[in-house]
Structure formats: structure tokens, C-alpha cells
Design a protein around this motif. Sequence first.
Motif, PDB file in Angstrom:
ATOM      1  N   LYS A 186       1.461  -0.842   0.075  1.00 43.87           N
ATOM      2  CA  LYS A 186      -0.043  -0.131  -0.126  1.00 43.87           C
ATOM      3  C   LYS A 186       1.177   1.188   0.074  1.00 43.87           C
ATOM      4  O   LYS A 186       1.730   1.414   0.977  1.00 43.87           O
ATOM      5  CB  LYS A 186      -1.116   0.077   0.676  1.00 43.87           C
ATOM      6  N   VAL A 187       0.663   1.635  -1.292  1.00 47.83           N
ATOM      7  CA  VAL A 187       1.285   3.113  -0.947  1.00 47.83           C
ATOM      8  C   VAL A 187       0.643   4.222  -1.108  1.00 47.83           C
ATOM      9  O   VAL A 187      -1.018   4.151  -1.519  1.00 47.83           O
ATOM     10  CB  VAL A 187       2.160   3.045  -2.827  1.00 47.83           C
ATOM     11  N   ALA A 188       1.393   4.494  -0.199  1.00 48.00           N
ATOM     12  CA  ALA A 188       0.594   6.791   0.414  1.00 48.00           C
ATOM     13  C   ALA A 188      -0.152   7.132  -0.307  1.00 48.00           C
ATOM     14  O   ALA A 188       0.171   6.884  -1.520  1.00 48.00           O
ATOM     15  CB  ALA A 188       1.293   7.616   1.048  1.00 48.00           C
ATOM     16  N   MET A 189      -1.716   6.648  -0.470  1.00 54.96           N
ATOM     17  CA  MET A 189      -2.621   7.395  -1.830  1.00 54.96           C
ATOM     18  C   MET A 189      -3.179   8.266  -0.386  1.00 54.96           C
ATOM     19  O   MET A 189      -3.825   7.571   0.084  1.00 54.96           O
ATOM     20  CB  MET A 189      -3.261   7.069  -1.883  1.00 54.96           C
ATOM     21  N   ALA A 190      -3.546  10.150  -0.332  1.00 50.80           N
ATOM     22  CA  ALA A 190      -3.781  11.054   0.388  1.00 50.80           C
ATOM     23  C   ALA A 190      -4.505  11.689  -0.608  1.00 50.80           C
ATOM     24  O   ALA A 190      -4.524  12.308  -1.646  1.00 50.80           O
ATOM     25  CB  ALA A 190      -2.437  11.945   1.097  1.00 50.80           C
ATOM     26  N   GLU A 191      -5.918  12.127  -0.503  1.00 48.91           N
ATOM     27  CA  GLU A 191      -6.510  13.148  -0.364  1.00 48.91           C
ATOM     28  C   GLU A 191      -6.222  14.337  -0.216  1.00 48.91           C
ATOM     29  O   GLU A 191      -5.054  14.766   0.902  1.00 48.91           O
ATOM     30  CB  GLU A 191      -7.352  13.708   0.215  1.00 48.91           C
ATOM     31  N   ARG A 192      -6.447  15.639  -1.491  1.00 43.37           N
ATOM     32  CA  ARG A 192      -6.010  16.998  -1.336  1.00 43.37           C
ATOM     33  C   ARG A 192      -6.204  17.738  -1.665  1.00 43.37           C
ATOM     34  O   ARG A 192      -7.378  17.630  -2.997  1.00 43.37           O
ATOM     35  CB  ARG A 192      -4.359  16.954  -1.519  1.00 43.37           C
ATOM     36  N   ASP A 193      -6.375  18.939  -1.227  1.00 42.68           N
ATOM     37  CA  ASP A 193      -7.316  20.442  -1.941  1.00 42.68           C
ATOM     38  C   ASP A 193      -5.796  20.479  -2.794  1.00 42.68           C
ATOM     39  O   ASP A 193      -5.144  21.061  -2.601  1.00 42.68           O
ATOM     40  CB  ASP A 193      -7.297  20.779  -1.321  1.00 42.68           C
ATOM     41  N   MET A 194      -6.506  20.681  -4.338  1.00 39.50           N
ATOM     42  CA  MET A 194      -5.748  21.278  -5.441  1.00 39.50           C
ATOM     43  C   MET A 194      -5.815  22.854  -5.476  1.00 39.50           C
ATOM     44  O   MET A 194      -5.501  22.908  -7.011  1.00 39.50           O
ATOM     45  CB  MET A 194      -5.388  20.951  -6.287  1.00 39.50           C
ATOM     46  N   GLY A 195      -6.689  23.740  -4.690  1.00 38.36           N
ATOM     47  CA  GLY A 195      -6.996  25.114  -4.807  1.00 38.36           C
ATOM     48  C   GLY A 195      -8.152  25.509  -6.656  1.00 38.36           C
ATOM     49  O   GLY A 195      -9.225  24.155  -6.612  1.00 38.36           O
TER      50      GLY A 195
END
Length: 152
Positions: free
Chosen positions: A57-66
Motif C-alpha cells: 500500500k503506497v500512500a494515497m492521500a486526499e488533497r486540495d489543489m485550490g
Amino acid sequence: MTARLGRVNEVVYLVHVFEGKWNMHNPQAIYLELSSGISFTLRCGADGESLQIAHGKVAMAERDMGEFGQERLVNATRRGGWENISGQDIDFLGVIKGQYAIEGIVFQSSQSELFVMNRGDELVIYNQAPQNILSEEGLTVSPLDGASSSPD
């Protein structure tokens, strides 16, 4: 008889969301976990052609890209074609090879198949072999090292 690889237990997409529209057809990354303990993450390669296959499991993260939207995690185990293969024993796990790189991955059970390919820097999921793409581009399917025998 082919050794069983286990069943597809979990599929998680990292998807791009822009102006409220979720792009479930072309996930940014896909995490898969099989009941045998095999797990991996699929992403497009930086070259826009290859498929990166990272074990575990490679890190997958939610993110806000503006202004460019967001990336969100979604359980896709029962959608996008995965519902046809989830819960079934995987008989064959193979890679789709181009001239210079791995361009996709294949899952086959006794009842269905699923292909994940990098198509111009986008992951695309096919519910059956995209024969026109395979033949036109001279792509071949072979077993993922140590995963299974031939698809026949």
C-alpha cells in the motif's frame, strides 16, 4: 491447474474532482488488495506511457489543489467494472508489455476479466481485452513474475 491468487477484496481509487465532477473513469491511482495478502498500487508512469506497479500500500492521500480541484479517495470495489471480478478467485494476473515498458495489468477469473492500462497518462479500465489496442500497438500479455501461469 493454475494456482489461485485469491479474491479481489478491496479496490480504492484516488480520483480527481473538479467543479463537483468526480472523474471515476480515469483514476489517478488504484490500490488493490487480494485475499492472499498480495496488494499493490497502480499509477501512470512519468513518461505518460508506462504503468507503475508498486507492491504493498503506497500512500494515497486526499488533497486540495485550490483552483485545480481536489483528489479524493473512493472505495471502487463494487463499481467501474470491479464489481464483475470482486469476490472471484483470480486465476491469472498478468502484465501488458509494450516495446519499452509495462503499459497495463490484467486480472482474469473463470467468469470475467479486467484490464487496467495507461492510455496517454490516464488509467483506463476495460471489462474485456481491448484487442484493437493490443494488436495495433503490438502489445503482449504475460504473467506477472511469480503470480500465475498462462491465461489459457
